[in-house]
Design a protein around this motif. Structure first.
Motif, short mmCIF file in Angstrom:
data_model
loop_
_atom_site.label_atom_id
_atom_site.label_comp_id
_atom_site.label_asym_id
_atom_site.label_seq_id
_atom_site.Cartn_x
_atom_site.Cartn_y
_atom_site.Cartn_z
N PRO A 1 -11.47 15.36 -0.15
CA PRO A 1 -10.85 16.18 -1.21
C PRO A 1 -10.95 15.55 -2.60
O PRO A 1 -11.04 16.27 -3.61
N PHE A 2 -10.96 14.23 -2.66
CA PHE A 2 -11.02 13.56 -3.95
C PHE A 2 -12.46 13.49 -4.50
O PHE A 2 -12.66 13.36 -5.70
N ALA A 3 -13.44 13.63 -3.64
CA ALA A 3 -14.84 13.46 -4.04
C ALA A 3 -15.24 14.45 -5.14
O ALA A 3 -15.89 14.07 -6.12
N VAL B 1 -2.62 18.51 -9.70
CA VAL B 1 -3.66 18.08 -8.76
C VAL B 1 -4.32 19.30 -8.12
O VAL B 1 -5.55 19.35 -7.98
N VAL B 2 -3.54 20.30 -7.76
CA VAL B 2 -4.11 21.52 -7.18
C VAL B 2 -5.03 22.21 -8.19
O VAL B 2 -6.14 22.62 -7.85
N ALA B 3 -4.59 22.32 -9.43
CA ALA B 3 -5.40 22.96 -10.47
C ALA B 3 -6.68 22.18 -10.75
O ALA B 3 -7.77 22.76 -10.88
N ILE B 4 -6.56 20.86 -10.82
CA ILE B 4 -7.74 20.01 -11.06
C ILE B 4 -8.72 20.13 -9.90
O ILE B 4 -9.93 20.24 -10.10
N GLY B 5 -8.19 20.13 -8.69
CA GLY B 5 -9.05 20.28 -7.51
C GLY B 5 -9.76 21.63 -7.48
O GLY B 5 -10.96 21.71 -7.17
N TYR B 6 -9.04 22.68 -7.83
CA TYR B 6 -9.64 24.03 -7.86
C TYR B 6 -10.74 24.10 -8.92
O TYR B 6 -11.83 24.61 -8.68
N GLU B 7 -10.46 23.57 -10.09
CA GLU B 7 -11.44 23.58 -11.17
C GLU B 7 -12.66 22.73 -10.80
O GLU B 7 -13.80 23.11 -11.10
N ALA B 8 -12.45 21.61 -10.14
CA ALA B 8 -13.58 20.76 -9.73
C ALA B 8 -14.47 21.50 -8.74
O ALA B 8 -15.70 21.47 -8.87
N GLN B 9 -13.88 22.17 -7.76
CA GLN B 9 -14.66 22.94 -6.80
C GLN B 9 -15.42 24.08 -7.49
O GLN B 9 -16.58 24.35 -7.20
N ALA B 10 -14.76 24.73 -8.44
CA ALA B 10 -15.42 25.82 -9.18
C ALA B 10 -16.55 25.29 -10.04
O ALA B 10 -17.60 25.93 -10.16
N ARG B 11 -16.37 24.12 -10.64
CA ARG B 11 -17.44 23.52 -11.47
C ARG B 11 -18.64 23.10 -10.63
O ARG B 11 -19.77 23.14 -11.10
N MET C 1 0.83 -1.18 0.00
CA MET C 1 0.00 0.00 0.00
C MET C 1 0.88 1.24 0.00
O MET C 1 1.85 1.31 0.71
N ALA C 2 0.48 2.22 -0.77
CA ALA C 2 1.30 3.40 -0.96
C ALA C 2 1.22 4.37 0.19
O ALA C 2 2.15 5.11 0.45
N SER C 3 0.12 4.43 0.93
CA SER C 3 -0.04 5.42 1.98
C SER C 3 0.65 5.03 3.27
O SER C 3 0.80 5.84 4.16
N PHE D 1 -2.55 8.49 -7.25
CA PHE D 1 -3.25 9.41 -6.36
C PHE D 1 -2.61 9.50 -4.97
O PHE D 1 -2.78 10.48 -4.26
N ALA D 2 -1.91 8.44 -4.54
CA ALA D 2 -1.39 8.34 -3.17
C ALA D 2 -0.54 9.53 -2.73
O ALA D 2 -0.71 10.03 -1.62
N PRO D 3 0.38 10.07 -3.56
CA PRO D 3 1.19 11.20 -3.09
C PRO D 3 0.37 12.48 -2.86
O PRO D 3 0.80 13.38 -2.14
N HIS D 4 -0.80 12.55 -3.44
CA HIS D 4 -1.56 13.81 -3.40
C HIS D 4 -2.81 13.74 -2.53
O HIS D 4 -3.31 14.78 -2.09
N PHE D 5 -3.32 12.57 -2.27
CA PHE D 5 -4.52 12.39 -1.45
C PHE D 5 -4.18 11.40 -0.34
O PHE D 5 -4.36 10.19 -0.50
N GLY D 6 -3.66 11.93 0.75
CA GLY D 6 -3.23 11.08 1.85
C GLY D 6 -4.38 10.43 2.59
O GLY D 6 -5.53 10.88 2.53
N ALA D 7 -4.06 9.37 3.34
CA ALA D 7 -5.08 8.65 4.11
C ALA D 7 -5.63 9.51 5.23
O ALA D 7 -6.80 9.41 5.58
N GLU D 8 -4.79 10.38 5.79
CA GLU D 8 -5.24 11.22 6.90
C GLU D 8 -6.24 12.29 6.46
O GLU D 8 -7.05 12.75 7.24
#
Length: 188
Positions: A37-39, A66-76, A1-3, A25-32
């Protein structure tokens, strides 16, 4: 497991799948952080599309992606039609408004600075502007000297126009154009 410690990353937890060591996804969406955030990213873009996108991006640039994709997803999610474009447009309008205010302030400052400059040669200018009765000759009536006081008033636009050297606006010099426009408006 990566996390680490046997728990899947936030993305794999959301997708309810086993987190593999090569999980993108593991380096950017931690288990903690959990799956929250991924939803939004999964809801807007889909996990498969984001996975393909991140595999095409170099590892050094993945974090920014990942930051840009997350920002765009929240804006969408907030604005399904325009997404972050609506926010970008609002910021551009604000920048244009602030630039106009800065130009107006610079024009006002230019006028204030021009008013503070001493006249080139006031004795020669006054002699050429004043009528005979006011050019230094003393007239017999006190009323005639009162009639000429407006000509010596430095707030008089005609007097200001003759004293202040007129600057020519250079091509593309918005400040010079605004300065000339402000002077013309004062004369009207």
């Amino acid at each position: 497991m990566a996390s680490g410690a046997g728990s899947p990353c936030g993305a794999c937890k959301f997708l309810r799948r086993k987190c593999l060591p090569e999980c993108v996804f593991a380096p950017h969406f931690g288990a903690e952080e959990g799956p929250v955030p991924f939803a939004a990213i999964h809801r807007v873009f889909g996990a498969s599309n984001v996975s393909k996108l991140l595999r095409r991006v170099s590892p050094a640039e993945r974090c920014a992606a990942v930051v840009a994709i997350g920002y765009e997803a929240q804006a969408r999610i907030r604005d399904p039609v325009y997404g972050c474009v609506a926010h970008v447009f609002a910021l551009q309008q604000e920048i244009a408004s602030l630039e106009a205010q800065v130009m107006q302030g610079r024009a006002q400052l230019g006028l204030a600075m021009a008013d503070l400059r001493p006249p080139e040669n006031p004795s020669r200018k006054e002699a050429s502007v004043l009528p005979r009765s006011c050019s230094g000759e003393h007239s017999a009536s006190p009323q005639s000297s009162l009639d000429c006081t407006h000509l010596n008033d430095t707030r008089d636009p005609l007097f200001m126009e003759e004293q202040r050297p007129r600057k020519r606006a250079h091509h593309g010099d918005d400040l010079g154009e605004l300065h000339d426009l402000a002077l013309r408006m004062m004369m009207d």
